[in-house]
Design an enzyme around this catalytic site. Structure first.
Site, short mmCIF file in Angstrom:
data_model
loop_
_atom_site.label_atom_id
_atom_site.label_comp_id
_atom_site.label_asym_id
_atom_site.label_seq_id
_atom_site.Cartn_x
_atom_site.Cartn_y
_atom_site.Cartn_z
N ASN A 149 0.36 10.44 6.95
CA ASN A 149 -0.10 9.96 5.66
C ASN A 149 -1.09 10.91 5.02
O ASN A 149 -0.75 11.65 4.09
CB ASN A 149 -0.68 8.55 5.82
CG ASN A 149 -0.82 7.84 4.50
OD1 ASN A 149 -0.87 8.46 3.44
ND2 ASN A 149 -0.88 6.53 4.54
N ASP A 150 -2.30 10.95 5.56
CA ASP A 150 -3.33 11.78 4.92
C ASP A 150 -2.95 13.27 4.88
O ASP A 150 -3.30 13.97 3.94
CB ASP A 150 -4.65 11.61 5.66
CG ASP A 150 -5.19 10.19 5.53
OD1 ASP A 150 -4.79 9.51 4.57
OD2 ASP A 150 -5.98 9.76 6.38
N VAL A 151 -2.21 13.73 5.90
CA VAL A 151 -1.89 15.16 5.97
C VAL A 151 -0.80 15.57 4.97
O VAL A 151 -0.45 16.73 4.88
CB VAL A 151 -1.47 15.60 7.39
CG1 VAL A 151 -2.61 15.40 8.36
CG2 VAL A 151 -0.22 14.90 7.85
N ALA A 167 -7.83 7.68 6.42
CA ALA A 167 -8.99 7.97 5.59
C ALA A 167 -9.25 6.84 4.60
O ALA A 167 -10.26 6.83 3.91
CB ALA A 167 -8.78 9.28 4.84
#
Lengths: 463, 98
Positions: free
Chosen positions: A389-391, A430
């Site tokens: 997700n965040d990456v 995050a």
């Protein structure tokens, strides 16, 4: 004379460790490198048993049998998805061993009248601090990864103040103990404080920051071994421990860079303790996304020239590594080029995704680092993001208000079509909403990753 | 005393530089085996543990020694074995499989 022989043997062991680590520079030679390093360890152990005046054999044998049995069981039974926990635990035992050795040495000095030469006094106290800190910190990291303790960042009021007071207190204890080594209650207080500091410093760190923490604890376990070297006056230990310390530091640095955060920010930032409201800091209002069926996704994949798969922790959670390989095999049989894009902090420890995919027999030359794969993204027909997700959040590139801003990401959004496999629209670790989901070329494929891959496999067969 | 400490410190600092040189060359794909393998190496504490457990001067000393030996052996055996298991899985070309 025997001291000279044994010191040469320890030096040989350290040299073998260096050669072993050197061979880790390529997957082709890595396995033999590990063998070389274990040979070094065998030499070190045999030398100690032969030349160090061992009198108490039964105790030694009990310790070796217990330790080897537990180690062997761990190594044989651990699953590849649980590797981060395993490494956390090993770090902990390494640190614990160093602290216990220092305690035993301390007990010997106290028993002999309490006089400790200054150099050994300093080494013993440092060994106690680093060793116990590594032990308790690793146990908490293990608990978080095994989900015995909450994976979220745990915060409490005055967190930084408490840690600062504890650290200052420990410093005072170390100084006092170096001056007055025979104060046993203070020694025990120092041990307890180190254990407490380990717990308190890992508790506030959230799940996705674990790669940094494990790397750092890895480094500490090496430093602890080095400190033991200072305690028993043995260069072999100092060299070997320093190698591991350096290794952990390098990995820590790589992980921090891959998240564009400083080590201080990871350790004290309590990232991911809150979940931001969806759309916060953005334009507000409802954003729309498209979802697609497994059949449509299968058609898209089957007629693509190049597909890039970007795995994340979700792949490990749903144990989908074998299913993803199966799908890739089918696609490759149809002439589709399949590549895997690995972000440095994907998963819960450095290299986690690589090991998972290797377990599923994915050849390592199909795995690409972020820097290698990003230039290829615009030429890629379909990117498949699974459990990451965040990456892959494009906000990291341009949204200066985003907590992720500046973090290097996988450019999955630059592929002609981006498929995102996800269980729901919940934000990632995050706590930031992912704008990738709302892009016109993105389609969401909802469901558990493993089930989804199975459906995709069936559907691709039908195409 | 302090001279001795400084001598050991020299070894320590130089070894850290060697570590940096060697480990910078390890590719990201092998970072997990690197961690578990280096972990096994940090089990070198076993030397200290064996010396402590092998002495028979105090009861508390040898009990602590046995605990240390067990901890360090978990590290050594578990670390090297699991690293070997992982590295065994890293394969190159699809033709080489099965």
């Amino acid at each position: 004379m025997t001291a000279a022989i044994s010191n040469l043997a320890y030096l040989l062991a350290a040299v073998l460790f260096i050669f072993g680590l050197k061979r880790l520079s390529s997957p082709a030679t890595a396995r033999s490198g590990n063998m070389v390093a274990s040979l070094g360890m065998l030499i070190a152990i045999v030398t100690t048993l032969l030349f160090e005046g061992i009198l108490n054999w039964p105790m030694i044998i009990i310790g070796i049998v217990i330790g080897s049995t537990i180690g062997l069981t761990f190594a044989k039974t651990v699953t590849m998805t649980a590797m981060p926990q395993m490494v956390a635990l090993l770090n902990g035992f390494g640190g614990g061993a160093s602290a216990v050795v220092a305690s035993a040495e301390y007990a010997r000095y106290i028993n002999a009248g309490g006089e400790i030469p200054l150099n050994f006094g300093i080494a013993i106290q440092l060994s106690i601090v680093i060793g116990w800190l590594t032990f308790s910190g690793s146990v908490i990291a293990f608990g978080k990864l095994q989900e015995l303790v909450t994976g979220r960042a745990v915060t409490y009021p005055l967190q930084k103040t408490v840690n600062a007071v504890l650290l200052t207190g420990m410093l005072l204890l170390v100084v006092t103990l170096v001056a007055q080594p025979d104060n046993v209650p203070l020694f025990l207080a120092l041990s307890a404080a180190a254990l407490l500091l380990g717990i308190l410093s890992v508790i506030p760190i959230g799940g996705a920051d674990m790669p940094v923490v494990i790397s750092l604890l890895n480094s500490y376990s090496g430093l602890a071994a080095s400190m033991t070297g200072f305690v028993i006056n043995n260069e072999g230990l100092i060299i070997s421990g320093a190698l591991v310390g350096a290794s952990g530091l390098i990995l820590t640095n790589i992980m921090c860079k891959a998240m564009n955060r400083s080590l201080a920010n990871v350790l004290f930032g309590a990232f991911g303790s809150t979940v931001q409201e969806i759309g916060a800091g953005g334009d507000g209002g409802e954003k729309s996304y498209r979802s697609l069926s497994h059949e449509d996704a299968a058609t898209m994949l089957a007629y693509a020239k190049q597909v890039v798969i970007a795995p994340g922790y979700g792949l490990a959670v749903s144990q989908a590594q074998h299913a993803v390989r199966e799908l890739a095999d089918l696609l490759q049989a149809r002439g589709v080029i399949v590549k895997y894009a690995i972000h440095p902090v994907a998963g819960r420890m450095p290299g986690h995704m690589n090991v998972l995919l290797a377990e599923a027999d994915v050849p390592y030359d199909q795995l690409y680092d972020m820097d290698q794969i990003n230039p290829e993204m615009p030429r890629t027909d379909v990117s498949v993001t699974v459990g990451a997700n965040d990456v892959v959040n494009p906000a990291a590139r341009h949204d200066t208000t985003s907590p992720l801003y500046g973090m290097p990401i996988l450019d999955v959004d630059k592929a002609h079509h981006a498929i995102v496999m996800k269980r729901s629209m919940r934000p990632g670790f995050a706590g930031v909403d992912n704008e990738l989901f709302y892009l016109p070329n993105t389609s969401m494929l909802f469901g558990d990753a493993k089930d989804s891959f199975k459906k995709l496999i069936e559907a691709v067969k039908e195409v | 005393m302090i001279e001795e400490l400084v001598g050991l410190l020299v070894v320590f600092v130089l070894a850290i530089f060697v570590g940096f040189e060697v480990i910078t060359k390890v590719p990201p794909t092998l970072h997990t085996p690197l961690m578990s393998g280096s972990n096994a190496i940090s089990g070198i504490t076993i030397i200290g543990a064996l010396i402590m457990a092998g002495r028979s001067d105090t009861r508390i000393g040898s009990i602590l020694g046995v605990i240390a030996v067990a901890f360090a052996m978990i590290n050594v055996v578990g670390g090297f074995m699991v690293t070997d298991r992982m590295l065994h899985m890293f394969k190159r070309k699809p033709e080489e499989q099965r």
